[in-house]
Design a protein around this motif. Structure first.
Motif, short mmCIF file in Angstrom:
data_model
loop_
_atom_site.label_atom_id
_atom_site.label_comp_id
_atom_site.label_asym_id
_atom_site.label_seq_id
_atom_site.Cartn_x
_atom_site.Cartn_y
_atom_site.Cartn_z
N ASP A 30 -78.94 95.57 -6.27
CA ASP A 30 -79.07 94.88 -4.98
C ASP A 30 -80.55 94.85 -4.59
OD1 ASP A 30 -79.43 97.09 -2.55
OD2 ASP A 30 -78.41 97.89 -4.33
N ASP A 31 -80.89 93.97 -3.68
CA ASP A 31 -82.30 93.78 -3.30
C ASP A 31 -82.95 95.04 -2.76
OD1 ASP A 31 -82.12 91.18 -4.13
OD2 ASP A 31 -82.14 90.30 -2.13
N GLY A 32 -82.21 95.83 -1.99
CA GLY A 32 -82.77 97.06 -1.44
C GLY A 32 -83.21 98.02 -2.54
N THR A 33 -82.38 98.17 -3.56
CA THR A 33 -82.71 99.05 -4.68
C THR A 33 -83.91 98.53 -5.44
OG1 THR A 33 -80.40 99.71 -4.89
CG2 THR A 33 -81.80 100.08 -6.82
N VAL A 34 -83.94 97.22 -5.68
CA VAL A 34 -85.06 96.62 -6.41
C VAL A 34 -86.36 96.85 -5.66
CG1 VAL A 34 -86.07 94.44 -7.19
CG2 VAL A 34 -83.64 94.88 -7.56
N VAL A 35 -86.36 96.61 -4.36
CA VAL A 35 -87.57 96.77 -3.56
C VAL A 35 -88.03 98.23 -3.58
CG1 VAL A 35 -88.48 96.68 -1.20
CG2 VAL A 35 -87.20 94.75 -2.13
N ARG A 36 -87.10 99.17 -3.44
CA ARG A 36 -87.48 100.59 -3.48
C ARG A 36 -88.11 100.95 -4.83
NH1 ARG A 36 -82.66 101.15 -1.04
NH2 ARG A 36 -81.62 101.85 -2.94
N ARG A 40 -92.73 101.66 -5.52
CA ARG A 40 -93.34 102.94 -5.90
C ARG A 40 -94.65 102.67 -6.60
NH1 ARG A 40 -87.97 105.09 -8.70
NH2 ARG A 40 -86.74 105.41 -6.83
N THR A 41 -95.69 103.37 -6.18
CA THR A 41 -96.99 103.16 -6.80
C THR A 41 -97.45 104.35 -7.61
OG1 THR A 41 -98.08 103.88 -4.78
CG2 THR A 41 -97.78 101.52 -5.07
N GLY A 42 -96.91 105.52 -7.36
CA GLY A 42 -97.32 106.71 -8.10
C GLY A 42 -96.55 106.83 -9.40
N PRO A 43 -96.72 107.96 -10.08
CA PRO A 43 -95.99 108.18 -11.32
C PRO A 43 -94.49 108.23 -11.05
CG PRO A 43 -97.36 110.09 -10.78
CD PRO A 43 -97.60 109.06 -9.74
N ARG A 44 -93.72 107.68 -11.94
CA ARG A 44 -92.27 107.61 -11.76
C ARG A 44 -91.61 108.88 -12.27
NH1 ARG A 44 -91.72 102.67 -10.02
NH2 ARG A 44 -92.96 101.00 -10.86
N PRO A 61 -93.37 92.76 -9.52
CA PRO A 61 -93.35 93.53 -8.27
C PRO A 61 -94.08 92.83 -7.13
CG PRO A 61 -94.07 94.91 -10.10
CD PRO A 61 -93.98 93.52 -10.62
N VAL A 62 -95.20 92.21 -7.44
CA VAL A 62 -95.98 91.54 -6.40
C VAL A 62 -95.14 90.44 -5.74
CG1 VAL A 62 -97.96 90.03 -5.97
CG2 VAL A 62 -98.23 92.10 -7.34
N VAL A 63 -94.58 89.57 -6.55
CA VAL A 63 -93.82 88.44 -6.01
C VAL A 63 -92.58 88.94 -5.27
CG1 VAL A 63 -92.54 86.35 -6.60
CG2 VAL A 63 -94.67 86.86 -7.77
N TRP A 64 -91.84 89.86 -5.88
CA TRP A 64 -90.58 90.31 -5.27
C TRP A 64 -90.86 91.03 -3.96
CZ3 TRP A 64 -86.02 90.79 -8.88
CH2 TRP A 64 -84.81 90.87 -8.17
N LEU A 118 -99.77 87.44 -0.92
CA LEU A 118 -99.63 87.53 -2.37
C LEU A 118 -100.97 87.85 -3.04
CD1 LEU A 118 -97.18 84.59 -3.03
CD2 LEU A 118 -96.81 86.96 -3.72
N LEU A 119 -102.02 87.17 -2.60
CA LEU A 119 -103.34 87.43 -3.17
C LEU A 119 -103.77 88.87 -2.90
CD1 LEU A 119 -105.25 84.13 -2.32
CD2 LEU A 119 -104.67 84.99 -4.60
N ASP A 120 -103.56 89.33 -1.68
CA ASP A 120 -103.96 90.68 -1.31
C ASP A 120 -103.24 91.73 -2.15
OD1 ASP A 120 -105.22 92.71 0.38
OD2 ASP A 120 -103.21 92.98 1.23
N LEU A 121 -101.91 91.64 -2.23
CA LEU A 121 -101.15 92.63 -2.99
C LEU A 121 -101.45 92.52 -4.49
CD1 LEU A 121 -99.18 94.96 -2.92
CD2 LEU A 121 -97.31 93.29 -3.07
N SER A 122 -101.64 91.31 -4.98
CA SER A 122 -101.95 91.12 -6.40
C SER A 122 -103.24 91.84 -6.77
CB SER A 122 -102.10 89.63 -6.73
OG SER A 122 -100.90 88.95 -6.54
N ILE A 123 -104.26 91.68 -5.97
CA ILE A 123 -105.54 92.32 -6.23
C ILE A 123 -105.41 93.84 -6.13
CG2 ILE A 123 -107.94 92.56 -5.46
CD1 ILE A 123 -107.25 89.84 -6.83
N ARG A 124 -104.69 94.31 -5.10
CA ARG A 124 -104.49 95.76 -4.94
C ARG A 124 -103.71 96.36 -6.10
NH1 ARG A 124 -101.57 97.23 -0.20
NH2 ARG A 124 -101.05 95.08 0.21
N ARG A 125 -102.81 95.58 -6.70
CA ARG A 125 -102.00 96.06 -7.82
C ARG A 125 -102.70 95.89 -9.17
NH1 ARG A 125 -96.27 97.49 -7.54
NH2 ARG A 125 -96.00 98.10 -5.41
N GLY A 126 -103.93 95.36 -9.16
CA GLY A 126 -104.70 95.30 -10.39
C GLY A 126 -104.67 93.99 -11.15
#
Length: 158
Positions: A30-36, A40-44, A61-64, A118-126
């Motif tokens: 479900d969308d809630g699980t996918v978003v959670r 996550r940005t740290g080690p899984r 991840p950026v788009v979703w 989208l641009l902001d998160l894309s750049i922050r995500r590398g």
């Protein structure tokens, strides 16, 4: 209205087709699980749940995450705070899955804000700036006027 997951699949298929197995694997949640899982940005501590382990694409991840955030923001604006709280309580009581996040037709201002997010998160995500711009432009083109709301429908060339 178009489902966030359908837009994500369309955009990833165009911009980063190597991430389609990731999108397809996430589609069973479900969308809630996918978003959670994607936020996550740290080690899984645990794998994504379908054998991908540490392998996570950059575009998916950026788009979703951004599209889900926009869908939630628009839904919250459309629902009174009291009704929203009661609906959330009822959902928790019956433990029902939340329906897939959807996006209405967006205005030019909303599309411009979406592109910036989208641009902001894309750049922050590398992501590389050029790839980030291509990703943002593809999303805006998919959701813009004349794109249609049907998944898989071809988008007009810009």
């Amino acid at each position: 209205m178009v489902a966030v997951r359908d837009v994500v699949r369309d955009v990833v298929a165009e911009v980063a087709p190597e991430e389609l197995p990731l999108v397809d694997g996430l589609a069973s949640y479900d969308d809630g699980t996918v978003v959670r899982r994607l936020s996550r940005t740290g080690p899984r501590r645990e794998p994504l749940g379908f054998g991908w382990g540490e392998v996570v694409g950059l575009a998916t991840p950026v788009v979703w995450l951004v599209l889900d955030q926009v869908a939630q923001r628009l839904a919250d604006a459309a629902v009174d705070g009291t009704a929203k709280g009661a609906r959330g309580l009822l959902r928790r009581l019956v433990r029902r899955r939340r329906p897939p996040a959807t996006l209405p037709t967006l205005t030019a201002e909303q599309l411009a804000e979406l592109r910036r997010d989208l641009l902001d998160l894309s750049i922050r995500r590398g992501l590389d700036a050029q790839i980030a711009a291509e990703l943002a432009d593809t999303v805006v083109r998919r959701l813009g006027p004349g794109s249609g709301d049907s998944p898989g429908e071809p988008t007009p060339a810009s």
